[in-house]
Design a protein around this motif. Structure first.
Motif: not given
Length: 85
Positions: A14-15, A20-22, A24-28, A67-69
């Motif tokens: 895991f990186d 942060a992108p994840h 932001a995805f959830l916020d959207d 999802d970025p994950l």
């Protein structure tokens, strides 16, 4: 109303730069009225989120695939239709 529980378990490599992108995805998703809850597990192994307002499991899986994950293969994501009471 159908709800879908998404369980995200971190892979060994895991990186943390994907967090942060994840988020932001959830916020959207929340802004679009598709996200009820989200949170990480206390032991740091992953987390979960609850989607709602989605018609089918296939639609939920398509959302989770963005999802970025998932895109960065940072976590294993499993989607379950969840019958809540």
């Amino acid at each position: 109303m159908k709800r879908f529980l998404v369980i995200a378990m971190r892979r060994p490599d895991f990186d943390a730069s994907v967090v942060a992108p994840h988020q932001a995805f959830l916020d959207d998703l929340r802004a679009r009225g598709l996200l009820d809850m989200t949170g990480g597990f206390g032991d740091g192994t992953g987390g979960a989120y609850l989607l709602s307002g989605i018609g089918t499991l296939d639609e939920a899986q398509a959302i989770v695939a963005a999802d970025p994950l998932a895109l960065q293969n940072a976590s294993e994501l499993v989607v379950h239709e969840w019958n809540t009471r």
